[in-house]
Design an enzyme around this catalytic site. Structure first.
Site, PDB file in Angstrom:
ATOM      1  N   GLU A  78       0.835  -1.339   0.162  1.00 11.81           N
ATOM      2  CA  GLU A  78      -0.043  -0.010  -0.126  1.00 11.81           C
ATOM      3  C   GLU A  78       0.952   1.395   0.132  1.00 11.81           C
ATOM      4  OE1 GLU A  78      -2.418   1.140  -1.301  1.00 11.81           O
ATOM      5  OE2 GLU A  78      -2.642   2.861   0.132  1.00 11.81           O
TER       6      GLU A  78
ATOM      7  N   SER B  47       2.808   6.101  11.699  1.00 12.14           N
ATOM      8  CA  SER B  47       2.933   7.784  12.084  1.00 12.14           C
ATOM      9  C   SER B  47       4.284   8.147  11.387  1.00 12.14           C
ATOM     10  CB  SER B  47       2.786   7.945  13.316  1.00 12.14           C
ATOM     11  OG  SER B  47       3.984   7.489  14.122  1.00 12.14           O
TER      12      SER B  47
HETATM   13  C1  LIG Z   1      -8.167  10.023  10.192  1.00  8.65           C
HETATM   14  C2  LIG Z   1      -7.880   8.487  10.628  1.00  8.65           C
HETATM   15  C3  LIG Z   1      -8.257   7.527   9.856  1.00  8.65           C
HETATM   16  C4  LIG Z   1      -7.709   6.310  10.212  1.00  8.65           C
HETATM   17  N1  LIG Z   1      -8.484   5.295   9.368  1.00  8.65           N
HETATM   18  C5  LIG Z   1      -7.931   3.939   9.831  1.00  8.65           C
HETATM   19  C6  LIG Z   1      -8.774   2.881   9.150  1.00  8.65           C
HETATM   20  O1  LIG Z   1      -9.405   2.994   8.101  1.00  8.65           O
HETATM   21  N2  LIG Z   1      -8.239   1.505   9.747  1.00  8.65           N
HETATM   22  C7  LIG Z   1      -7.537   1.110  10.714  1.00  8.65           C
HETATM   23  O2  LIG Z   1      -7.224   0.345  11.137  1.00  8.65           O
HETATM   24  N3  LIG Z   1      -6.910   2.371  11.214  1.00  8.65           N
HETATM   25  C8  LIG Z   1      -7.227   3.693  10.925  1.00  8.65           C
HETATM   26  N4  LIG Z   1      -6.739   4.773  11.622  1.00  8.65           N
HETATM   27  C9  LIG Z   1      -5.705   4.522  12.783  1.00  8.65           C
HETATM   28  C10 LIG Z   1      -4.404   4.722  12.582  1.00  8.65           C
HETATM   29  O3  LIG Z   1      -3.722   3.912  11.870  1.00  8.65           O
HETATM   30  C11 LIG Z   1      -3.617   4.995  13.861  1.00  8.65           C
HETATM   31  O4  LIG Z   1      -4.300   6.322  14.412  1.00  8.65           O
HETATM   32  C12 LIG Z   1      -2.093   5.043  14.062  1.00  8.65           C
HETATM   33  O5  LIG Z   1      -1.768   3.846  13.680  1.00  8.65           O
HETATM   34  C13 LIG Z   1      -1.775   5.634  15.125  1.00  8.65           C
HETATM   35  O6  LIG Z   1      -2.201   4.986  16.376  1.00  8.65           O
HETATM   36  P1  LIG Z   1      -2.996   5.786  17.526  1.00  8.65           P
HETATM   37  O7  LIG Z   1      -3.783   6.648  16.954  1.00  8.65           O
HETATM   38  O8  LIG Z   1      -3.320   4.765  18.573  1.00  8.65           O
HETATM   39  O9  LIG Z   1      -1.461   6.493  18.071  1.00  8.65           O
HETATM   40  P2  LIG Z   1      -0.358   6.053  19.115  1.00  8.65           P
HETATM   41  O10 LIG Z   1       0.075   4.776  18.479  1.00  8.65           O
HETATM   42  O11 LIG Z   1      -1.016   5.874  20.459  1.00  8.65           O
HETATM   43  O12 LIG Z   1       0.452   7.093  18.913  1.00  8.65           O
HETATM   44  C14 LIG Z   1       0.560   8.270  19.890  1.00  8.65           C
HETATM   45  C15 LIG Z   1       2.054   9.103  19.474  1.00  8.65           C
HETATM   46  O13 LIG Z   1       2.956   8.294  19.983  1.00  8.65           O
HETATM   47  C16 LIG Z   1       3.983   8.127  18.796  1.00  8.65           C
HETATM   48  N5  LIG Z   1       4.572   6.888  19.038  1.00  8.65           N
HETATM   49  C17 LIG Z   1       4.006   5.684  19.125  1.00  8.65           C
HETATM   50  N6  LIG Z   1       5.063   4.704  19.219  1.00  8.65           N
HETATM   51  C18 LIG Z   1       6.230   5.310  18.999  1.00  8.65           C
HETATM   52  C19 LIG Z   1       7.406   4.863  19.204  1.00  8.65           C
HETATM   53  N7  LIG Z   1       8.045   3.421  19.224  1.00  8.65           N
HETATM   54  N8  LIG Z   1       8.537   5.822  18.843  1.00  8.65           N
HETATM   55  C20 LIG Z   1       8.022   7.109  18.867  1.00  8.65           C
HETATM   56  N9  LIG Z   1       6.890   7.505  18.870  1.00  8.65           N
HETATM   57  C21 LIG Z   1       5.746   6.582  19.133  1.00  8.65           C
HETATM   58  C22 LIG Z   1       2.922   8.015  17.568  1.00  8.65           C
HETATM   59  O14 LIG Z   1       3.765   8.637  16.543  1.00  8.65           O
HETATM   60  C23 LIG Z   1       2.069   9.229  18.141  1.00  8.65           C
HETATM   61  O15 LIG Z   1       2.659  10.411  17.944  1.00  8.65           O
HETATM   62  C24 LIG Z   1      -7.070   6.064  11.142  1.00  8.65           C
HETATM   63  C25 LIG Z   1      -6.358   7.092  11.844  1.00  8.65           C
HETATM   64  C26 LIG Z   1      -7.174   8.431  11.572  1.00  8.65           C
HETATM   65  C27 LIG Z   1      -6.585   9.694  12.671  1.00  8.65           C
END
Ligand SMILES: Cc1cc2nc3c(=O)[nH]c(=O)nc-3n(C[C@H](O)[C@H](O)[C@H](O)COP(=O)(O)OP(=O)(O)OC[C@H]3O[C@@H](n4cnc5c(N)ncnc54)[C@H](O)[C@@H]3O)c2cc1C
Lengths: 374, 398
Positions: free
Chosen positions: B244, B383
Site C-alpha cells: 500500500e 505515523s
Molecule cells: C483519520 C484517521 C483515519 C484512520 N483510518 C483507519 C482505518 O480505516 N483503519 C484502521 O485500522 N486504522 C485507521 N486509523 C488509525 C491509525 O492507523 C492510527 O491512528 C495510527 O496507527 C496511530 O495509532 P494511535 O492513534 O493509537 O496513536 P499511538 O500509537 O498511541 O501514538 C501516539 C503518539 O506516539 C507516537 N509513537 C508511538 N509509538 C512510538 C514509538 N515507538 N516511537 C516514537 N513515537 C511513537 C506516535 O507517532 C504518536 O505521535 C486512522 C486514523 C486516523 C487519525
C-alpha cells in the site's frame, strides 16, 4: 526587576482560576457553544460579579485596573480553560473605544459593560481589508440628524449577541488612508442593519454586518478615529496573545499527561525519546511565548511606535509558537488528538484561529521589519 | 539519466488526459474543488466509470482484471487523476484487500470477492486499529474463537474510515495468545450485516464523521472467511502495508494543493494588492514549492526502481514523511491565505452537495477544515515517528 504578581493580581488570578475551573466543565462549554449567543449568561454574570470585566478598565473609566498586566492575567486564565466568552469584543474593543473617545453620556455604557449588562461588538474589518486597520470603504455621510452609513463589515465577532455595534466608516479620504475614519454607535436592531450570523471555529459567534442607509451617532471626532482604533487593537492583541498562552499551557499539560498514560509497545509513549525531545521543544517555545506576552504587557502604554513594535513582535512569535504547539500536541496524541470529543480538539481549534485575528504572523513580521529592522 | 517521459509514456499520458476530459463528471470536479465531501454514490459512480474503461484496478495483475500497468504508468495515471480533480479511488477494497486475496486468498475467495470489488458490489473498510493497538498494531485483542465451522468474534476496532458506508470489513483478529503477539493474529473477512456488529461514528475536529468505532459482540463468522492460514495474519497485514505504498508521497495532491494555494493568494487582497505580491508570504509558498519539486523527483526515482522490479524499503518511509510534511505545509499556508474568512465554521457549505452560500469567498470556506483534517496524514498509515524509526533501523544496524 520583579516578575512577581502584585498581591491584588495574585488574588484575582487565584479567584478567577478557581471560578473558571468550577464553572467551565467541558460539558458546560458544549452547552454554551450550542446556545444562541455563543456564551453562557451565567458565567458572564459570574465574571462581572468577580470584577473580572472591571479589571480590564482603568480607574478613570470606572474600572479598577486596566493595565497591560491585568489584561494578560485575565486572558491567560480564560485561555487555560478554553473559554469562549467574548470579553475581547465587549470589553477590550467595544468598551475600550467608548472609554477612549466617548462623550460623558456615551461613557455611561461602560458601567453597563462592567456590570455584565451590555454586550458590544466592533464592526471594523471588511471583506477585502484583511488585517489592514486603515482600509475602510464603508462610507458615512453627514445628514441633518446625524450620519448615514453604507457598507459591509466582515467577520464581526460577537455581533449576533451584541445590542450595540461600534462601526467604523470613512467620512473622507481614500480607502486606505489612516485619516478620515470615524466611529459610530449603532444599535444592532437599527433600521438598515442586517446580520448574517454564523459560528466561528473554536467557539463563539460572528456575523457579516450589512449597513444600508443606517442613521447613527458619532463616537469621538469626525475623521480622527485611527489612533484610538490602533490603541484598542493593540490592547486586544495583548489580550488574545495572553489567551493563546493559556491555551498553549493547557495543551502542553494534556499532552504531558497523555505521554505518561498512553501505552504502546508495553510502555508509556513518553518513554520514547523521539517524543520527549518534541515535548521539550514545545515547552521552550511556550516559555518564549510567555516572555513575549510580558514584553507586550509592559509596553502597552508606551508611545504608538514602541507599543506597535511590541505588538508585532509578540503576535508574530505567538503565531509560530501556537502552530507548533497545536501540531505537536495533536501529533503526539495520535488519532485521539483528531477527535471533536477530546478536550484537545477545542483548545487546538481556538488556538489556531488566533492567528486569524488582529494580524497573522506574516502581517506582523512585515510590520516589525518596518518598525524595527527597515 | 533522462528526466523526460519516453514517447510511449507521453502517448499514455495523453490517452489518460483524453479519457478524463471525456468521462470525468463536472459535478464531481466541482465538489472536490470546493472542498465538499463526496457521497457514497459519488464514489460508486466514479468507480463504475473507471471500471467500464478497465482502469479501476490500476494496481492489479491482468489475470484478475487489472490494467497490469507498471509503476511509471500507474504514477502517470494517478498524477493525471489528481491534476483533473478526479475523486480518489477508494483504497480499501482495490488496493488494500485485493492484493492480499490475490497472493494469499483461496481460489474461491478470489473468484467471489475480486469481481465484486470491481463491480462495486462490496464496500470494504479496514479493521486494523483498536483502542489499545495503534502504532503497536500487533497488540490487537479482538478475539476470534473457533466454534464448529464458525469463529466467534468479540472486541472492538476503531478509526475505521468510512465504515458507515461499508458492508464488509477485513480485520486483524487474535486467534492465539501463544508465542509472540505477532504469531497469534489472523486475517478475517467479516460481513458488516452479521448480528452483533455495531458501528458508532467518531466526529473529527473538522466536524466530519469520517471514522468510526466498530464493536463485535459474539459475531459468528464462517471459517471460510479466514484468509490464508490461521495465525499468519501478521504476514499478510505487513504485506498489505508494504504494497500500500503506491502514491504514498501524494505528489499529485500536493501539486493540486499548491495550485489552489497560488490561486487563492492571487485573489486574496492584502494591503490593496494581491497577497501573492507580499514578499514574505510569497517566500513561504516558494519554499514549499522548491521542496515539492525535489520530492517529485525523489518519488520518480523510487517509482522507476519499482518499475525495474526493486521493492522499495526505507524509501517509502522517506516519501511518506516528506510528502505529508509538504502537504500539511500547503494546508497551513492555504489557511493563512484565507485570512479572516478562515474563521467561519463552514460545516454546512462543506457538506456533500450543499448549495449553502459560503460566508466569505468560496475559496476560503474549506481552508480551516482541510488544515485540521489533514493533521491525520502524519498519524495514520504508520505515523511519521514510526517511519523515522524504520529509516534509522535500515541504516544504523544497531
Ligand atoms: C483519520 C484517521 C483515519 C484512520 N483510518 C483507519 C482505518 O480505516 N483503519 C484502521 O485500522 N486504522 C485507521 N486509523 C488509525 C491509525 O492507523 C492510527 O491512528 C495510527 O496507527 C496511530 O495509532 P494511535 O492513534 O493509537 O496513536 P499511538 O500509537 O498511541 O501514538 C501516539 C503518539 O506516539 C507516537 N509513537 C508511538 N509509538 C512510538 C514509538 N515507538 N516511537 C516514537 N513515537 C511513537 C506516535 O507517532 C504518536 O505521535 C486512522 C486514523 C486516523 C487519525
Amino acid at each position: 526587576m520583579n516578575f512577581d504578581l502584585t498581591d491584588e493580581r495574585q488574588m484575582l488570578q487565584d479567584g478567577l482560576r478557581r471560578y473558571l475551573n468550577d464553572a467551565y466543565s467541558a460539558n458546560a462549554r458544549a452547552a454554551i457553544e450550542d446556545a444562541e449567543t455563543g456564551f453562557s449568561a451565567e458565567i458572564w454574570n459570574g465574571l462581572a460579579e468577580m470584577g473580572v470585566i472591571g479589571a480590564l478598565f482603568r480607574e478613570e473609566d470606572g474600572g479598577f485596573a486596566g493595565e497591560g498586566f491585568d489584561l494578560a492575567l485575565v486572558f491567560e486564565e480564560l485561555g487555560r480553560i478554553g473559554a469562549v466568552d467574548p470579553l475581547i469584543d465587549t470589553a477590550v474593543l467595544g468598551g475600550g473605544l467608548i472609554a477612549e473617545l466617548g462623550s460623558g453620556a456615551q461613557k455611561e455604557m461602560i458601567e453597563a459593560v462592567i456590570s455584565g449588562a451590555a454586550h458590544l461588538a466592533f464592526a471594523h474589518g471588511e471583506p477585502t481589508s484583511r488585517f489592514d486597520l486603515s482600509r475602510v470603504e464603508t462610507a458615512a455621510k453627514k445628514t441633518a440628524n446625524g450620519y448615514m452609513i453604507n457598507g459591509r463589515k466582515a467577520v464581526v465577532v460577537n455581533a449576533p449577541s451584541a445590542e450595540t455595534l461600534i462601526v467604523s466608516a470613512r467620512t473622507s479620504g481614500k480607502a486606505s488612508d489612516a485619516d478620515g475614519i470615524s466611529l459610530f454607535i449603532v444599535p444592532t436592531n437599527a433600521d438598515g442593519v442586517t446580520l448574517r450570523s454564523y459560528s466561528v471555529v473554536g467557539g463563539g459567534l460572528a456575523a457579516e454586518v450589512i449597513l444600508n442607509d443606517v442613521t447613527a451617532d458619532l463616537l469621538g471626532n469626525e475623521g480622527t478615529a485611527h489612533d484610538a482604533i490602533s490603541q484598542v487593537t493593540a490592547r486586544a492583541t495583548l489580550a488574545i496573545c495572553a489567551e493563546a498562552l493559556g491555551l498553549m499551557e493547557s495543551i502542553k499539560m494534556l499532552t504531558n499527561e497523555y505521554l505518561k498514560t498512553r501505552k504502546q509497545f508495553g510502555v508509556p509513549i513518553g518513554k520514547f525519546q523521539a517524543l520527549q525531545h518534541r515535548l521539550a521543544d514545545v515547552l521552550i517555545e511556550i516559555e518564549q511565548a510567555r516572555s513575549a506576552v510580558i514584553n507586550l504587557a509592559g509596553h502597552i502604554d508606551a508611545t504608538p511606535e514602541v507599543r506597535d513594535l511590541h505588538v508585532s513582535a509578540t503576535k508574530n512569535l505567538i503565531g509560530d509558537a501556537a502552530r507548533l504547539v497545536v501540531e505537536e500536541g495533536i501529533q503526539m496524541h495520535g488519532g485521539i488528538g483528531m477527535t471533536m470529543e477530546y478536550e484537545l480538539g477545542h483548545l487546538a481549534k481556538r488556538l489556531t484561529m488566533i492567528d486569524h485575528r488582529f494580524g497573522d504572523t506574516t502581517f506582523h513580521l512585515e510590520r516589525f521589519i518596518e518598525l524595527a529592522v527597515g | 539519466m533522462d528526466l523526460n517521459y519516453t514517447d510511449a509514456e507521453i502517448a499514455f499520458r495523453d490517452e489518460v488526459r483524453a479519457f478524463l476530459k471525456a468521462n470525468l463528471p463536472e459535478r464531481l470536479v466541482d465538489r472536490s474543488k470546493h472542498g465538499q465531501s463526496l457521497t457514497k454514490a459519488d464514489f460508486e459512480e466514479w468507480h463504475a466509470i473507471l471500471n467500464a474503461q478497465g482502469w479501476l484496478a490500476s494496481n492489479w495483475p491482468k489475470e484478475f482484471g487489472g490494467t497490469a500497468w507498471n509503476a511509471i504508468e500507474r504514477h502517470i495515471f494517478e498524477d493525471e487523476m489528481t491534476k483533473a480533480n478526479a475523486p480518489r479511488v477508494v483504497p480499501f477494497g482495490l488496493s488494500m484487500l485485493a492484493p492480499v486475496l490475490q497472493n494469499f486468498g483461496s481460489k474461491e475467495q478470489q473468484d467471489y470477492y475480486l469481481p465484486r470489488i470491481l463491480n462495486g458490489d462490496d464496500w470494504w473498510c479496514q479493521g486494523y486499529s483498536e483502542p489499545g493497538a495503534g502504532s503497536d498494531l500487533a497488540a490487537v485483542r479482538t478475539s476470534a474463537v473457533r466454534d464448529g465451522d464458525h469463529y466467534i468474534v468479540n472486541g472492538q476496532k476503531t478509526w475505521t474510515t468510512l465504515g458507515q458506508y461499508a458492508n464488509k470489513i477485513f480485520c486483524l483478529v487474535r486467534t492465539s495468545k501463544e508465542g509472540k503477539p505477532q504469531q497469534g493474529i489472523s486475517f478475517l473477512l467479516i460481513d458488516m450485516d452479521t448480528p452483533g456488529i455495531e458501528v458508532r461514528p467518531i466526529i473529527l475536529i473538522d466536524g466530519t464523521p469520517e471514522v468510526n468505532e466498530v464493536f463485535f459482540d459474539n459475531v459468528r463468522v464462517p471459517i471460510e472467511n479466514l484468509v490464508g492460514e490461521e495465525n499468519k495474519g501478521w504476514t499478510y497485514a505487513k504485506f498489505l502495508l508494504t504494497h500500500e505504498r503506491t502514491n504514498i508521497a501524494g505528489v499529485g495532491f500536493a501539486n493540486a494543493g499548491l495550485e489552489n494555494l497560488k490561486r487563492i493568494a492571487r485573489l486574496e487582497q492584502s494591503g490593496g494588492q494581491p497577497l501573492i505580491k507580499n514578499p514574505h508570504f510569497a517566500a513561504r509558498i516558494a519554499r514549499v514549492e522548491i521542496e515539492l519539486m525535489a520530492m517529485s523527483t525523489t518519488n520518480l526515482r523510487v517509482v522507476s526502481q519499482a518499475a525495474a522490479g526493486q521493492a522499495p524499503g526505507a524509501e517509502s518511509s522517506m516519501l511518506k514523511i516528506k510528502g505529508t510534511v509538504i502537504r500539511q505545509e500547503i494546508n497551513a499556508l492555504t489557511r493563512s491565505a484565507a485570512g479572516t474568512y478562515a474563521m467561519p465554521f463552514a460545516s454546512e457549505a462543506l457538506e456533500e452537495g450543499s448549495n449553502a452560500e459560503p460566508v466569505g469567498p468560496a475559496y476560503a470556506a474549506p481552508a480551516t477544515a482541510q488544515y485540521l483534517n489533514n493533521r491525520k496524514l502524519s498519524i495514520f498509515g504508520g505515523s511519521n515517528e514510526i517511519q523515522r524509526t524504520i529509516i534509522t533501523k535500515a541504516i544504523l544496524e544497531l
